[in-house]
Motif scaffolding. Structure first.
Motif, PDB file in Angstrom:
ATOM      1  N   LYS A 229       0.964  -1.116   0.187  1.00  0.00           N
ATOM      2  CA  LYS A 229       0.038  -0.033   0.100  1.00  0.00           C
ATOM      3  C   LYS A 229       0.968   1.220   0.142  1.00  0.00           C
ATOM      4  CE  LYS A 229      -3.571  -2.107   2.772  1.00  0.00           C
ATOM      5  NZ  LYS A 229      -4.985  -1.817   2.038  1.00  0.00           N
ATOM      6  N   ASP A 231       0.339   4.062   1.434  1.00  0.00           N
ATOM      7  CA  ASP A 231       0.548   4.774   2.689  1.00  0.00           C
ATOM      8  C   ASP A 231       1.499   3.805   3.816  1.00  0.00           C
ATOM      9  OD1 ASP A 231      -1.578   2.907   2.612  1.00  0.00           O
ATOM     10  OD2 ASP A 231      -3.193   4.063   3.650  1.00  0.00           O
ATOM     11  N   GLY A 250      -2.998  11.694   6.500  1.00  0.00           N
ATOM     12  CA  GLY A 250      -4.149  12.405   6.368  1.00  0.00           C
ATOM     13  C   GLY A 250      -4.882  13.003   7.761  1.00  0.00           C
ATOM     14  N   LEU A 255      -8.977  10.884  13.247  1.00  0.00           N
ATOM     15  CA  LEU A 255     -10.213  10.164  12.747  1.00  0.00           C
ATOM     16  C   LEU A 255     -11.081   9.293  13.377  1.00  0.00           C
ATOM     17  CD1 LEU A 255      -8.948   9.454   8.946  1.00  0.00           C
ATOM     18  CD2 LEU A 255     -10.465  11.503   9.806  1.00  0.00           C
ATOM     19  N   SER A 264     -15.524  10.660   5.942  1.00  0.00           N
ATOM     20  CA  SER A 264     -15.430  10.443   4.403  1.00  0.00           C
ATOM     21  C   SER A 264     -15.113  11.744   3.535  1.00  0.00           C
ATOM     22  CB  SER A 264     -16.559   9.673   4.125  1.00  0.00           C
ATOM     23  OG  SER A 264     -17.806  10.400   4.284  1.00  0.00           O
ATOM     24  N   ASP A 265     -14.391  11.488   2.506  1.00  0.00           N
ATOM     25  CA  ASP A 265     -14.261  12.486   1.513  1.00  0.00           C
ATOM     26  C   ASP A 265     -15.330  12.388   0.629  1.00  0.00           C
ATOM     27  OD1 ASP A 265     -12.177  13.399   2.977  1.00  0.00           O
ATOM     28  OD2 ASP A 265     -10.828  12.002   2.123  1.00  0.00           O
ATOM     29  N   ASN A 281     -10.154  16.107   2.525  1.00  0.00           N
ATOM     30  CA  ASN A 281      -9.024  15.021   2.310  1.00  0.00           C
ATOM     31  C   ASN A 281      -8.718  14.439   3.466  1.00  0.00           C
ATOM     32  OD1 ASN A 281      -7.081  13.769   1.100  1.00  0.00           O
ATOM     33  ND2 ASN A 281      -5.655  15.538   0.760  1.00  0.00           N
ATOM     34  N   GLN A 282      -9.688  13.877   4.151  1.00  0.00           N
ATOM     35  CA  GLN A 282      -9.244  13.195   5.447  1.00  0.00           C
ATOM     36  C   GLN A 282      -8.371  12.010   5.178  1.00  0.00           C
ATOM     37  OE1 GLN A 282      -9.862  14.539   8.375  1.00  0.00           O
ATOM     38  NE2 GLN A 282     -11.826  15.204   8.752  1.00  0.00           N
ATOM     39  N   SER A 283      -8.469  11.543   4.095  1.00  0.00           N
ATOM     40  CA  SER A 283      -7.772  10.354   3.595  1.00  0.00           C
ATOM     41  C   SER A 283      -6.213  10.575   3.330  1.00  0.00           C
ATOM     42  CB  SER A 283      -8.239   9.860   2.281  1.00  0.00           C
ATOM     43  OG  SER A 283      -7.936  10.423   1.260  1.00  0.00           O
ATOM     44  N   LEU A 287      -6.536   6.078  -0.656  1.00  0.00           N
ATOM     45  CA  LEU A 287      -7.565   5.255  -0.449  1.00  0.00           C
ATOM     46  C   LEU A 287      -7.506   3.967  -0.759  1.00  0.00           C
ATOM     47  CD1 LEU A 287     -10.253   7.782  -1.859  1.00  0.00           C
ATOM     48  CD2 LEU A 287     -10.203   7.377   0.480  1.00  0.00           C
ATOM     49  N   SER A 291      -3.174   5.807  -4.338  1.00  0.00           N
ATOM     50  CA  SER A 291      -3.320   7.335  -4.520  1.00  0.00           C
ATOM     51  C   SER A 291      -4.683   7.811  -5.139  1.00  0.00           C
ATOM     52  CB  SER A 291      -2.126   7.900  -5.172  1.00  0.00           C
ATOM     53  OG  SER A 291      -1.977   7.650  -6.384  1.00  0.00           O
ATOM     54  N   SER A 292      -5.288   8.881  -4.676  1.00  0.00           N
ATOM     55  CA  SER A 292      -6.434   9.314  -5.202  1.00  0.00           C
ATOM     56  C   SER A 292      -6.288  10.544  -6.338  1.00  0.00           C
ATOM     57  CB  SER A 292      -7.572   9.743  -4.131  1.00  0.00           C
ATOM     58  OG  SER A 292      -7.048  10.558  -3.532  1.00  0.00           O
TER      59      SER A 292
END
Length: 369
Positions: A229, A231, A250, A255, A264-265, A281-283, A287, A291-292
Motif C-alpha cells: 500500500k 500509505d 491525512g 479520525l 469520508s471525503d 481530504n481526510q484520507s 484510499l 493514491s487518489s
C-alpha cells in the motif's frame, strides 16, 4: 548488518558511519538520459547541512556530494549511480566518556546487545549523519518525478510543532519556511520556537517536533491494494528516519474520534471522469492503499534527541550504574533538519511506486471506467 537498502525498482543502498572517512550510497533503477550533476543535487543537501544556525548541531560539514558513476556528459546512463560525501569535521574525542556507557533513549544498548560491538563515535551507523545520503538519493528521485509528472508535481515539508508549541494553521504561508531556521510556515510560531529552543538548549536538554510532508500533482493509481500500500510504504519510509516515533496519514489518529459522515471525503463530478472533485481530504490522498490524485499528506512525530548534557541514569558495559552526560555538538531539536530527510523519503517512495505502477499497467492501455 542487513537491510541497508530501500526501494524495489528505484532503490538505494547507503554505507558509512558518523565519524568514518565518508558516507555514501549507490542509487539503482534511475532511468537513462536524466540531466544530472553534482550542482543539481547540492541544493537539497544544503537545506539539511549542519551548522546553519544556533538551533542545530554546530558540526561544520559542507556535505559536498561527489558523483562516482552512472553519469556521462551530464546525463544518467541507466547504470548504478555512486554518490560520496566525505566527513570533514569529526570530533571523536567528545565521545570518549560514553565508549563503555549506554545513553538512555539511544541505540547504544541495543546495538551492543545485537552485534556485540559498536562504534561509539557519534553513534556510528545509528547516527543521523547517514540521512545526508538519503537526501542525495531523494534529490535524484525528485528530479525524475519532476520530469515524469510535470509542473504540477512538488514535495514540500514543514515543522508544525516543536515541544508543546504548534503552529496556527490559519497562518500557514509556505513561503515563510525559507525566512526562519525551523522550516516553519507560521511566522508567529517561529518567533515563539526561537525563545523556547533557546531555553531548552541552555538548560542542557532537547525538544521533539512534528513534521508535515505534502506531495502535490501525484496521479491516481500509485500503490497496491493489499501489500505494498502507498500509505504503508510511506509509513515504513518515515519510521526509518532517526528519532521518528509515529506516523499518520491525512486525518490520522484524529479520525478515530469523529463519525463516519465527517471522516469520508465526498466526491462530485469534476472536469473529466478521470478527475473527480473531492470535498475534503481526510484520507491524505490515499484510499485503499492507492493514491487518489489528491495531495498526499504525511505527518511524522520526532522524539527529543537523547544526546543531552542533562545527567541521566544508565549502566555501563559491565552492568554498573552510571550517570551519563553526552558531550559534543548536538541538535537541540533533530526534527528541524528532519524536514529535508522526510521530503527525500517521500520522493523516494513516490518514484518507486510510479515505476512499479507503470511496470504492471504500462504495457496495455487502461480501459475507461
Amino acid at each position: 548488518m542487513t537491510d541497508n537498502s530501500f526501494g524495489k525498482l528505484f532503490s538505494f543502498t547507503s554505507f558509512g558511519e558518523s565519524h568514518g572517512v565518508a558516507i555514501g550510497c549507490v542509487v539503482d533503477g534511475v532511468p537513462p538520459n536524466l540531466p544530472l550533476s553534482e550542482a543539481m543535487i547540492q541544493p537539497y543537501l544544503d537545506r539539511r547541512r549542519p551548522g546553519t544556525s544556533k538551533f542545530v548541531t554546530q558540526r561544520q560539514e559542507d556535505d559536498a556530494v561527489e558523483i562516482l558513476s552512472g553519469v556521462f556528459e551530464g546525463k544518467t546512463t541507466g547504470t548504478p549511480i555512486g554518490l560520496l560525501i566525505r566527513n570533514k569535521d569529526q570530533r571523536s574525542k567528545d565521545y570518549g566518556d560514553i565508549a563503555r556507557q549506554f545513553r538512555p533513549g539511544h541505540a547504544d544498548y541495543t546495538y551492543q546487545a545485537k552485534y556485540g560491538i559498536r562504534d561509539h563515535r557519534g553513534g556510528g551507523r545509528s547516527s543521523a549523519r547517514e540521512t545526508a545520503v538519503r537526501v542525495a538519493a531523494g534529490a535524484i528521485a525528485d528530479l525524475v518525478l519532476k520530469q515524469a509528472l510535470g509542473a504540477d508535481y512538488r514535495v514540500r515539508g514543514m515543522v508544525t510543532q516543536i515541544g508543546p508549541h504548534a503552529i496556527n494553521r490559519d497562518n500557514i504561508d509556505w513561503d515563510e519556511r525559507t525566512k526562519n531556521p525551523f522550516f516553519c510556515a507560521d511566522a508567529a510560531a517561529a518567533d515563539k520556537w526561537a525563545d523556547y529552543l533557546d531555553a531548552v538548549r541552555k538548560s542542557g536538554s532537547s525538544a521533539g517536533a512534528v513534521l508535515e510532508i505534502v506531495a502535490d500533482g501525484i496521479p491516481a493509481g500509485l500503490g497496491q491494494p493489499v501489500y505494498g500500500k502507498l500509505d504503508s510504504e510511506l509509513a515504513s519510509a518515515m519510521m526509518s528516519i532517526n528519532a521518528a516515533k509515529g506516523v499518520e496519514i491525512g486525518g490520522g489518529f484524529a479520525l478515530s474520534a469523529i463519525e463516519g459522515h465527517l471522516a469520508s471525503d465526498q466526491m462530485r463530478a469534476g472536469n473529466s471522469p478521470e478527475k473527480p472533485q473531492f470535498i475534503g481530504n481526510q484520507s491524505g490522498g490515499i484510499l485503499g492503499g492507492i493514491s487518489s490524485g489528491q495531495p498526499i499528506i504525511v505527518r511524522v512525530a520526532i522524539k527529543p534527541t537523547s544526546s543531552i548534557l542533562t545527567p541521566r541514569q544508565s549502566i555501563d558495559r559491565d552492568g554498573k550504574n552510571v550517570d551519563v552526560v553526552t558531550k559534543g555538538r548536538h541538535d537541540p531539536c533533530v526534527g528541524i533538519r528532519g524536514v529535508p530527510v522526510a521530503e527525500a523519503m517521500m520522493s523516494l517512495v513516490l518514484v518507486d511506486m510510479l515505476m512499479r505502477h507503470h511496470a504492471q499497467t504500462g504495457i496495455l492501455s487502461q480501459p475507461k471506467s
